[in-house]
Motif scaffolding. Structure first.
Motif, mmCIF file in Angstrom:
data_model
loop_
_atom_site.group_PDB
_atom_site.id
_atom_site.type_symbol
_atom_site.label_atom_id
_atom_site.label_comp_id
_atom_site.label_asym_id
_atom_site.label_seq_id
_atom_site.Cartn_x
_atom_site.Cartn_y
_atom_site.Cartn_z
ATOM 1 N N HIS A 185 18.761 70.869 43.312
ATOM 2 C CA HIS A 185 17.790 71.832 43.852
ATOM 3 C C HIS A 185 16.841 72.343 42.768
ATOM 4 O O HIS A 185 16.546 73.540 42.689
ATOM 5 N N ARG A 186 16.356 71.405 41.956
ATOM 6 C CA ARG A 186 15.441 71.794 40.874
ATOM 7 C C ARG A 186 14.135 71.004 40.950
ATOM 8 O O ARG A 186 13.449 70.849 39.962
ATOM 9 N N ARG A 187 13.793 70.524 42.134
ATOM 10 C CA ARG A 187 12.535 69.798 42.295
ATOM 11 C C ARG A 187 11.365 70.748 42.085
ATOM 12 O O ARG A 187 11.321 71.830 42.660
ATOM 13 N N ARG A 188 10.404 70.333 41.278
ATOM 14 C CA ARG A 188 9.249 71.179 40.960
ATOM 15 C C ARG A 188 7.931 70.588 41.443
ATOM 16 O O ARG A 188 6.954 71.319 41.592
ATOM 17 N N TRP A 189 7.907 69.271 41.662
ATOM 18 C CA TRP A 189 6.633 68.600 41.900
ATOM 19 C C TRP A 189 6.605 67.910 43.260
ATOM 20 O O TRP A 189 7.639 67.466 43.769
ATOM 21 N N CYS A 190 5.401 67.802 43.802
ATOM 22 C CA CYS A 190 5.243 67.011 45.024
ATOM 23 C C CYS A 190 5.632 65.565 44.738
ATOM 24 O O CYS A 190 6.250 64.889 45.558
ATOM 25 N N SER A 191 5.283 65.106 43.544
ATOM 26 C CA SER A 191 5.599 63.744 43.118
ATOM 27 C C SER A 191 5.647 63.707 41.602
ATOM 28 O O SER A 191 4.736 64.194 40.934
ATOM 29 N N MET A 192 6.696 63.116 41.053
ATOM 30 C CA MET A 192 6.775 62.968 39.600
ATOM 31 C C MET A 192 5.679 62.041 39.099
ATOM 32 O O MET A 192 5.188 62.177 37.976
ATOM 33 N N ALA A 193 5.268 61.089 39.950
ATOM 34 C CA ALA A 193 4.250 60.121 39.544
ATOM 35 C C ALA A 193 2.866 60.765 39.444
ATOM 36 O O ALA A 193 1.989 60.241 38.764
ATOM 37 N N VAL A 194 2.668 61.887 40.133
ATOM 38 C CA VAL A 194 1.349 62.532 40.129
ATOM 39 C C VAL A 194 1.434 63.841 39.341
ATOM 40 O O VAL A 194 1.147 63.895 38.149
ATOM 41 N N CYS A 195 1.852 64.910 39.980
ATOM 42 C CA CYS A 195 1.849 66.219 39.321
ATOM 43 C C CYS A 195 2.867 66.301 38.190
ATOM 44 O O CYS A 195 2.608 66.935 37.157
ATOM 45 N N GLY A 196 4.028 65.690 38.368
ATOM 46 C CA GLY A 196 5.020 65.711 37.299
ATOM 47 C C GLY A 196 4.516 65.019 36.051
ATOM 48 O O GLY A 196 4.677 65.525 34.930
ATOM 49 N N ASN A 197 3.866 63.882 36.218
ATOM 50 C CA ASN A 197 3.322 63.145 35.075
ATOM 51 C C ASN A 197 2.193 63.914 34.405
ATOM 52 O O ASN A 197 2.090 63.948 33.176
ATOM 53 N N ARG A 198 1.358 64.569 35.212
ATOM 54 C CA ARG A 198 0.269 65.367 34.630
ATOM 55 C C ARG A 198 0.820 66.517 33.794
ATOM 56 O O ARG A 198 0.278 66.838 32.745
ATOM 57 N N ALA A 199 1.870 67.144 34.297
ATOM 58 C CA ALA A 199 2.467 68.253 33.556
ATOM 59 C C ALA A 199 3.030 67.767 32.226
ATOM 60 O O ALA A 199 2.889 68.441 31.192
ATOM 61 N N LYS A 200 3.650 66.598 32.226
ATOM 62 C CA LYS A 200 4.180 66.042 30.982
ATOM 63 C C LYS A 200 3.064 65.740 29.991
ATOM 64 O O LYS A 200 3.171 66.015 28.795
ATOM 65 N N GLN A 201 1.968 65.179 30.492
ATOM 66 C CA GLN A 201 0.844 64.859 29.624
ATOM 67 C C GLN A 201 0.217 66.120 29.058
ATOM 68 O O GLN A 201 -0.156 66.176 27.882
ATOM 69 N N ALA A 202 0.101 67.172 29.907
ATOM 70 C CA ALA A 202 -0.466 68.430 29.443
ATOM 71 C C ALA A 202 0.423 69.058 28.371
ATOM 72 O O ALA A 202 -0.066 69.596 27.364
ATOM 73 N N ALA A 203 1.742 68.995 28.579
ATOM 74 C CA ALA A 203 2.669 69.546 27.581
ATOM 75 C C ALA A 203 2.588 68.771 26.273
ATOM 76 O O ALA A 203 2.642 69.355 25.183
ATOM 77 N N LEU A 204 2.414 67.442 26.372
ATOM 78 C CA LEU A 204 2.293 66.609 25.179
ATOM 79 C C LEU A 204 1.031 66.946 24.401
ATOM 80 O O LEU A 204 1.046 67.062 23.167
ATOM 81 N N ARG A 205 -0.079 67.155 25.128
ATOM 82 C CA ARG A 205 -1.342 67.520 24.459
ATOM 83 C C ARG A 205 -1.217 68.872 23.790
ATOM 84 O O ARG A 205 -1.724 69.070 22.690
ATOM 85 N N GLU A 206 -0.519 69.809 24.458
ATOM 86 C CA GLU A 206 -0.340 71.145 23.894
ATOM 87 C C GLU A 206 0.470 71.083 22.588
ATOM 88 O O GLU A 206 0.149 71.751 21.605
ATOM 89 N N ARG A 207 1.520 70.272 22.588
ATOM 90 C CA ARG A 207 2.351 70.163 21.398
ATOM 91 C C ARG A 207 1.600 69.472 20.240
ATOM 92 O O ARG A 207 1.832 69.786 19.077
ATOM 93 N N SER A 208 0.693 68.551 20.589
ATOM 94 C CA SER A 208 -0.010 67.797 19.558
ATOM 95 C C SER A 208 -1.114 68.615 18.884
ATOM 96 O O SER A 208 -1.660 68.208 17.866
ATOM 97 N N ARG A 209 -1.459 69.775 19.487
ATOM 98 C CA ARG A 209 -2.491 70.603 18.885
ATOM 99 C C ARG A 209 -1.950 71.259 17.638
ATOM 100 O O ARG A 209 -1.717 72.331 17.501
#
Length: 209
Positions: A185-209
């Motif tokens: 019961h920890r689903r956060r995204w409509c789809s991991m392939a869409v919103c989940g992947n975007r969130a991961k990419q955004a977090a990666l960009r944030e860490r790389s700053r």
């Protein structure tokens, strides 16, 4: 750039919530799947809520503008239901919520559902019991009756789903909703392939700053 509308989205694991997702912002731009009477017929067919022959018959017999008017009612019902679900999601639905359900119950009381005894599907193996079954049917007297299967699915969400598990996607600008049926019961995204992947990419960009 193509203006072709994407196919309807069915990710909610509950048809009543899929109905809410017939207006959604899955990427950046809002998409409306119920903008006209023809849109409504197409969505009902994609959702497998109304038999194809019924859709064809109602379309052929509809007066000018009649289906568009029903689509407008569907949109109004959808936005009422969106407010109800957003208000109550994430916690158990209380008996007091019944006081807010008049718009839905007024539609449901106009339904013309009946049942008949019919033979079971020939491909069904019957090891015991009857070869006959109870089949629920509906009289489709007018285009307005197209609201009935939608209302039934909304009632199914209200009566049979655990509102503790009703979620809104956490994706940026995403408006999709769903029932979280995952084991944890920890689903956060409509789809991991869409919103989940975007969130991961955004977090990666944030860490790389």
């Amino acid at each position: 750039m193509s203006n072709i509308r994407p196919a309807p989205i069915f990710i909610a694991d509950a048809k009543g919530l899929d109905f809410l997702n017939s207006l959604a912002t899955p990427v950046d731009t809002p998409v409306e799947w119920l903008g006209s009477g023809d849109d409504l017929l197409a969505w009902l067919k994609a959702a497998d809520l109304v038999p194809t022959d019924v859709l064809k018959t109602l379309k052929a017999g509809a007066l000018p503008g009649e289906l568009d008017a029903v689509a407008a009612q569907a949109r109004s019902l959808r936005e009422w239901f969106r407010g109800f679900v957003r208000k109550h999601k994430g916690r158990a639905l209380k008996p007091s919520a019944l006081q807010q359900l008049d718009p839905l119950n007024r539609i449901l009381e106009r339904d013309e559902v009946f049942g008949q005894v019919a033979p079971r599907d020939q491909n069904t193996t019957v090891t015991q019991g009857s070869f006959l079954m109870w089949v629920e049917q509906r009289r489709w007297r007018s285009p307005e009756s197209l609201l009935q299967p939608i209302a039934r699915e909304m009632a199914n969400v209200i009566c049979n789903e655990d509102f503790n598990l009703v979620r809104a996607c956490e994706g940026h600008a995403c408006t999709l909703m769903f029932v979280d049926r995952t084991k944890s019961h920890r689903r956060r995204w409509c789809s991991m392939a869409v919103c989940g992947n975007r969130a991961k990419q955004a977090a990666l960009r944030e860490r790389s700053r």
